[in-house]
Design a protein around this motif. Structure first.
Motif, PDB file in Angstrom:
ATOM      1  N   ASP A 124     -22.140  -2.745  53.274  1.00  0.00           N
ATOM      2  CA  ASP A 124     -22.450  -2.984  51.864  1.00  0.00           C
ATOM      3  C   ASP A 124     -23.811  -3.646  51.787  1.00  0.00           C
ATOM      4  OD1 ASP A 124     -21.857  -3.201  49.123  1.00  0.00           O
ATOM      5  OD2 ASP A 124     -21.052  -5.238  49.362  1.00  0.00           O
ATOM      6  N   THR A 125     -24.722  -3.057  51.042  1.00  0.00           N
ATOM      7  CA  THR A 125     -25.978  -3.760  50.806  1.00  0.00           C
ATOM      8  C   THR A 125     -26.376  -3.583  49.352  1.00  0.00           C
ATOM      9  OG1 THR A 125     -28.266  -4.073  51.546  1.00  0.00           O
ATOM     10  CG2 THR A 125     -27.452  -1.829  51.566  1.00  0.00           C
ATOM     11  N   ARG A 126     -26.945  -4.612  48.788  1.00  0.00           N
ATOM     12  CA  ARG A 126     -27.383  -4.489  47.406  1.00  0.00           C
ATOM     13  C   ARG A 126     -28.621  -3.614  47.355  1.00  0.00           C
ATOM     14  NH1 ARG A 126     -25.871  -6.685  43.277  1.00  0.00           N
ATOM     15  NH2 ARG A 126     -27.919  -7.125  42.427  1.00  0.00           N
ATOM     16  N   LEU A 127     -28.765  -2.876  46.244  1.00  0.00           N
ATOM     17  CA  LEU A 127     -29.930  -2.011  46.071  1.00  0.00           C
ATOM     18  C   LEU A 127     -30.244  -1.997  44.575  1.00  0.00           C
ATOM     19  CD1 LEU A 127     -31.527  -0.315  48.181  1.00  0.00           C
ATOM     20  CD2 LEU A 127     -30.248   1.659  47.369  1.00  0.00           C
ATOM     21  N   PRO A 128     -30.788  -3.115  44.070  1.00  0.00           N
ATOM     22  CA  PRO A 128     -30.937  -3.256  42.620  1.00  0.00           C
ATOM     23  C   PRO A 128     -31.826  -2.172  42.016  1.00  0.00           C
ATOM     24  CG  PRO A 128     -31.422  -5.341  43.744  1.00  0.00           C
ATOM     25  CD  PRO A 128     -31.308  -4.288  44.799  1.00  0.00           C
ATOM     26  N   ALA A 129     -31.565  -1.864  40.760  1.00  0.00           N
ATOM     27  CA  ALA A 129     -32.312  -0.815  40.056  1.00  0.00           C
ATOM     28  C   ALA A 129     -33.796  -1.133  39.999  1.00  0.00           C
ATOM     29  CB  ALA A 129     -31.740  -0.647  38.649  1.00  0.00           C
ATOM     30  N   GLU A 165      -8.610   0.961  33.576  1.00  0.00           N
ATOM     31  CA  GLU A 165      -9.755   1.182  34.453  1.00  0.00           C
ATOM     32  C   GLU A 165     -10.494  -0.136  34.658  1.00  0.00           C
ATOM     33  OE1 GLU A 165     -12.271   4.868  33.931  1.00  0.00           O
ATOM     34  OE2 GLU A 165     -11.106   4.905  32.086  1.00  0.00           O
ATOM     35  N   ASP A 166     -10.582  -0.562  35.910  1.00  0.00           N
ATOM     36  CA  ASP A 166     -11.447  -1.689  36.258  1.00  0.00           C
ATOM     37  C   ASP A 166     -12.830  -1.086  36.517  1.00  0.00           C
ATOM     38  OD1 ASP A 166     -12.893  -3.737  37.390  1.00  0.00           O
ATOM     39  OD2 ASP A 166     -11.782  -3.704  39.293  1.00  0.00           O
ATOM     40  N   ALA A 167     -13.625  -1.050  35.442  1.00  0.00           N
ATOM     41  CA  ALA A 167     -14.969  -0.467  35.526  1.00  0.00           C
ATOM     42  C   ALA A 167     -16.018  -1.577  35.601  1.00  0.00           C
ATOM     43  CB  ALA A 167     -15.201   0.452  34.335  1.00  0.00           C
ATOM     44  N   ALA A 168     -15.607  -2.732  36.151  1.00  0.00           N
ATOM     45  CA  ALA A 168     -16.486  -3.908  36.234  1.00  0.00           C
ATOM     46  C   ALA A 168     -17.875  -3.529  36.735  1.00  0.00           C
ATOM     47  CB  ALA A 168     -15.881  -4.954  37.164  1.00  0.00           C
ATOM     48  N   HIS A 169     -17.879  -2.671  37.764  1.00  0.00           N
ATOM     49  CA  HIS A 169     -19.132  -2.370  38.461  1.00  0.00           C
ATOM     50  C   HIS A 169     -19.499  -0.905  38.268  1.00  0.00           C
ATOM     51  CE1 HIS A 169     -21.457  -4.198  42.075  1.00  0.00           C
ATOM     52  NE2 HIS A 169     -22.248  -3.562  41.252  1.00  0.00           N
ATOM     53  N   SER A 170     -19.103  -0.326  37.147  1.00  0.00           N
ATOM     54  CA  SER A 170     -19.247   1.124  36.966  1.00  0.00           C
ATOM     55  C   SER A 170     -19.869   1.491  35.641  1.00  0.00           C
ATOM     56  CB  SER A 170     -17.861   1.779  37.028  1.00  0.00           C
ATOM     57  OG  SER A 170     -17.702   2.477  38.210  1.00  0.00           O
ATOM     58  N   LEU A 171     -20.404   0.517  34.922  1.00  0.00           N
ATOM     59  CA  LEU A 171     -20.959   0.824  33.604  1.00  0.00           C
ATOM     60  C   LEU A 171     -22.057   1.886  33.750  1.00  0.00           C
ATOM     61  CD1 LEU A 171     -21.022   0.198  30.583  1.00  0.00           C
ATOM     62  CD2 LEU A 171     -22.653  -1.638  31.061  1.00  0.00           C
ATOM     63  N   GLY A 172     -21.933   2.955  32.965  1.00  0.00           N
ATOM     64  CA  GLY A 172     -22.943   4.021  33.014  1.00  0.00           C
ATOM     65  C   GLY A 172     -22.530   5.204  33.866  1.00  0.00           C
ATOM     66  N   THR A 173     -21.429   5.072  34.614  1.00  0.00           N
ATOM     67  CA  THR A 173     -20.936   6.194  35.426  1.00  0.00           C
ATOM     68  C   THR A 173     -20.243   7.218  34.528  1.00  0.00           C
ATOM     69  OG1 THR A 173     -20.547   4.648  37.233  1.00  0.00           O
ATOM     70  CG2 THR A 173     -19.459   6.784  37.399  1.00  0.00           C
ATOM     71  N   LEU A 174     -20.398   8.505  34.885  1.00  0.00           N
ATOM     72  CA  LEU A 174     -19.729   9.570  34.135  1.00  0.00           C
ATOM     73  C   LEU A 174     -18.771  10.317  35.053  1.00  0.00           C
ATOM     74  CD1 LEU A 174     -22.861  11.149  32.358  1.00  0.00           C
ATOM     75  CD2 LEU A 174     -21.317   9.391  31.451  1.00  0.00           C
ATOM     76  N   TRP A 175     -17.683  10.816  34.450  1.00  0.00           N
ATOM     77  CA  TRP A 175     -16.740  11.688  35.149  1.00  0.00           C
ATOM     78  C   TRP A 175     -16.590  12.917  34.256  1.00  0.00           C
ATOM     79  CZ3 TRP A 175     -14.510  12.230  39.765  1.00  0.00           C
ATOM     80  CH2 TRP A 175     -13.362  13.020  39.871  1.00  0.00           C
ATOM     81  N   SER A 209     -25.937  -0.686  44.287  1.00  0.00           N
ATOM     82  CA  SER A 209     -25.729  -1.144  45.658  1.00  0.00           C
ATOM     83  C   SER A 209     -25.442   0.103  46.475  1.00  0.00           C
ATOM     84  CB  SER A 209     -24.547  -2.121  45.727  1.00  0.00           C
ATOM     85  OG  SER A 209     -23.339  -1.453  45.407  1.00  0.00           O
ATOM     86  N   LEU A 210     -25.410  -0.072  47.783  1.00  0.00           N
ATOM     87  CA  LEU A 210     -25.229   1.084  48.664  1.00  0.00           C
ATOM     88  C   LEU A 210     -24.138   0.775  49.678  1.00  0.00           C
ATOM     89  CD1 LEU A 210     -26.413   3.836  49.825  1.00  0.00           C
ATOM     90  CD2 LEU A 210     -27.745   2.371  51.351  1.00  0.00           C
ATOM     91  N   GLN A 211     -23.214   1.715  49.859  1.00  0.00           N
ATOM     92  CA  GLN A 211     -22.188   1.585  50.887  1.00  0.00           C
ATOM     93  C   GLN A 211     -22.351   2.750  51.863  1.00  0.00           C
ATOM     94  OE1 GLN A 211     -21.354   1.259  47.426  1.00  0.00           O
ATOM     95  NE2 GLN A 211     -21.796  -0.873  47.873  1.00  0.00           N
ATOM     96  N   PHE A 212     -22.167   2.448  53.127  1.00  0.00           N
ATOM     97  CA  PHE A 212     -22.246   3.504  54.139  1.00  0.00           C
ATOM     98  C   PHE A 212     -21.356   3.133  55.318  1.00  0.00           C
ATOM     99  CE2 PHE A 212     -25.741   0.515  54.723  1.00  0.00           C
ATOM    100  CZ  PHE A 212     -25.717   0.217  56.072  1.00  0.00           C
ATOM    101  N   ASN A 213     -20.942   4.154  56.075  1.00  0.00           N
ATOM    102  CA  ASN A 213     -20.063   3.919  57.220  1.00  0.00           C
ATOM    103  C   ASN A 213     -20.849   4.038  58.509  1.00  0.00           C
ATOM    104  OD1 ASN A 213     -17.759   3.708  55.547  1.00  0.00           O
ATOM    105  ND2 ASN A 213     -17.604   5.947  55.452  1.00  0.00           N
ATOM    106  N   LEU A 214     -20.568   3.145  59.453  1.00  0.00           N
ATOM    107  CA  LEU A 214     -21.151   3.257  60.779  1.00  0.00           C
ATOM    108  C   LEU A 214     -20.237   4.146  61.615  1.00  0.00           C
ATOM    109  CD1 LEU A 214     -22.273  -0.441  61.170  1.00  0.00           C
ATOM    110  CD2 LEU A 214     -23.699   1.561  60.647  1.00  0.00           C
ATOM    111  N   MET A 217     -14.380   0.817  42.595  1.00  0.00           N
ATOM    112  CA  MET A 217     -15.008  -0.195  43.439  1.00  0.00           C
ATOM    113  C   MET A 217     -16.439   0.186  43.791  1.00  0.00           C
ATOM    114  SD  MET A 217     -14.673  -3.063  44.739  1.00  0.00           S
ATOM    115  CE  MET A 217     -15.036  -4.131  46.129  1.00  0.00           C
ATOM    116  N   ARG A 218     -17.363  -0.749  43.564  1.00  0.00           N
ATOM    117  CA  ARG A 218     -18.790  -0.510  43.798  1.00  0.00           C
ATOM    118  C   ARG A 218     -19.257   0.764  43.085  1.00  0.00           C
ATOM    119  NH1 ARG A 218     -18.883  -5.137  45.272  1.00  0.00           N
ATOM    120  NH2 ARG A 218     -19.831  -5.969  47.153  1.00  0.00           N
ATOM    121  N   GLY A 219     -18.556   1.102  41.994  1.00  0.00           N
ATOM    122  CA  GLY A 219     -18.955   2.274  41.219  1.00  0.00           C
ATOM    123  C   GLY A 219     -18.506   3.598  41.801  1.00  0.00           C
TER     124      GLY A 219
END
Ligand SMILES: *Cc1c(COP(=O)(O)O)cnc(C)c1O
Length: 397
Positions: free
Chosen positions: A362-367, A158-168, A298-303, A135-137
């Motif tokens: 959640d906020t978008r942070l385009p490349a 793997e639902d990699a919908a939003h993860s193209l280019g990620t490595l493990w 995109s960017l996720q953070f916790n308050l 989710m969200r990469g």
């Protein structure tokens, strides 16, 4: 101050797409199976498989279609239970239901990754497949997940919908499970408006998916897949017609060479803003897992330490300065809040996941954002937290 960009625009489509599109407009040859060979969709499949280092790729109408076809191609019986994360997009439980299966949800932690204890507890003998949504990469611990699933011989999609280019561990996300599914919807790393692709090394499985995607009669002969795999399935499977059009493939192909640059820029942007946000006592950007190389757009953070009213005040303050933040659990009818998936046979109680969603932003942070624009976004978010929680200090009095 740097004027803020539109955070929702995608990058322009590379000029190279114009020639291909022009040719298609002139010939009217938009259906993937009309040309005897080298249709844009077939070329995309070959290029994508080569880029990912896998044997087979099947381009379809969306990632949701790819997930649905994956479950059908696994030949799961009606009412098979499919384990999915409690934090994902509504398309994931929906694809499970579309395939006549039952979604079972497991908890997700405050770092947006699958809670392994709950995953293991729910991975009982009744689970017949697992969908891991990155989710969200954010990549869950794929070493632990694969070990648990392999021990029980349970297939992993793997639902990699939003993860193209990620490595493990330097392995491409989407090539770890039995099947990987990606999206080309506009908010993903490669944008065709709509579109998806499924990858696998399993010839028999992809043969079934090809036929069910709508390769009616002998159109499967246009797929460079071991042709023996098809014979057995001719006329034996339903045709769901989830094909990709040549227009979409012509828009996607010239973006593939852009991927590495987009991934590097997206990571630069994300890490820049994450570092700035982590200086705030009221914001926490969770660390990635050690083996993971991220590809965020995109960017996720916790308050931290805010009540519901303060969380809303923070979002309002950021919006007033031009940065739209959505809190997954607080925004109305959010499609990533599991309690809104009321189409499921039973909406489960996942109090820990719910608590995370009530504070996760959640906020978008385009490349395509520049470092200066990212800095401006970071400053707005930090001062929105500051003015919400310590207004006096924010005004320097
Ligand atoms: C976007 C997305 C989907 C759905 O993709 P579509 O191509 O729009 O069907 C599924 N899962 C996740 C994690 C997504 O981000």
């Amino acid at each position: 101050m740097t004027p803020l960009p539109n955070m929702h625009d995608a990058e322009p489509i590379p000029d190279a797409a114009r020639d291909a599109l022009d040719g298609l407009m002139r010939s009217g040859d938009l259906f993937r199976y009309t040309a005897p060979k080298d249709a844009p969709v077939s070329l995309l499949e070959a290029e994508f498989a080569e880029m990912m280092g896998c044997k087979f790729a099947l381009a379809v109408s969306s990632c949701s279609a790819a997930l649905f076809l994956s479950l059908k191609a696994l030949a799961l019986p009606r009412d098979a239970r499919v384990l999915i994360p409690g934090f994902t997009f509504a398309a994931v439980p929906s694809s499970v239901m579309h395939a006549d299966c039952v979604p079972i949800l497991c908890d997700v932690g405050t770092n947006y990754r699958i809670d392994l204890a709950d995953f293991e507890a729910k991975l009982d003998d009744d689970i017949q497949a697992v969908i891991i949504s990155h989710m969200r990469g954010h990549t869950s611990d794929m070493d632990a997940i694969m070990a648990l699933c392999e021990a029980r011989d349970i297939p992993v999609i793997e639902d990699a919908a939003h993860s193209l280019g990620t490595l493990w561990h330097d392995k491409k996300i989407g090539t770890i499970g039995k099947i990987g599914c990606f999206s080309f919807q506009s908010y993903k790393m490669i944008n065709a408006g709509e579109g998806g692709i499924l990858i696998t090394d399993d010839a028999d499985l992809v043969a079934r998916a090809v036929i069910m995607s709508g390769a009616y009669e002998h159109n499967w002969k246009k797929h460079p897949i071991l042709q023996d795999a098809f014979g057995a399935w001719q006329n034996k499977l339903p045709l769901y017609n989830l094909r990709m059009s040549n227009l979409s493939a012509a828009v996607i192909r010239p973006q593939l060479p852009e991927l590495d640059r987009r991934v590097a820029d997206g990571r630069r942007n994300h890490d820049h803003v994450a570092k700035a946000l982590n200086t705030s006592p009221w914001i926490d950007v969770p660390e990635k897992l050690e083996p993971e190389t991220r590809a965020p757009d995109s960017l996720q953070f916790n308050l931290v330490g805010m009540d519901d009213g303060e969380v809303q005040a923070f979002a309002n303050a950021a919006a007033a300065e031009g940065v739209k933040v959505q809190i997954f659990g607080l925004s109305t009818d959010n499609a990533r809040a599991f309690w809104n998936w009321q189409f499921m046979p039973e909406v489960p109680q996942l109090p820990r996941t719910k608590a995370m969603l009530m504070r996760a932003c959640d906020t978008r942070l385009p490349a395509r954002l520049t470092p200066q624009e990212c800095e401006a976004v970071a400053q707005i978010l930090v001062s929105a937290a500051q003015s919400t929680m310590a207004p006096a200090r924010a005004y320097g009095s």
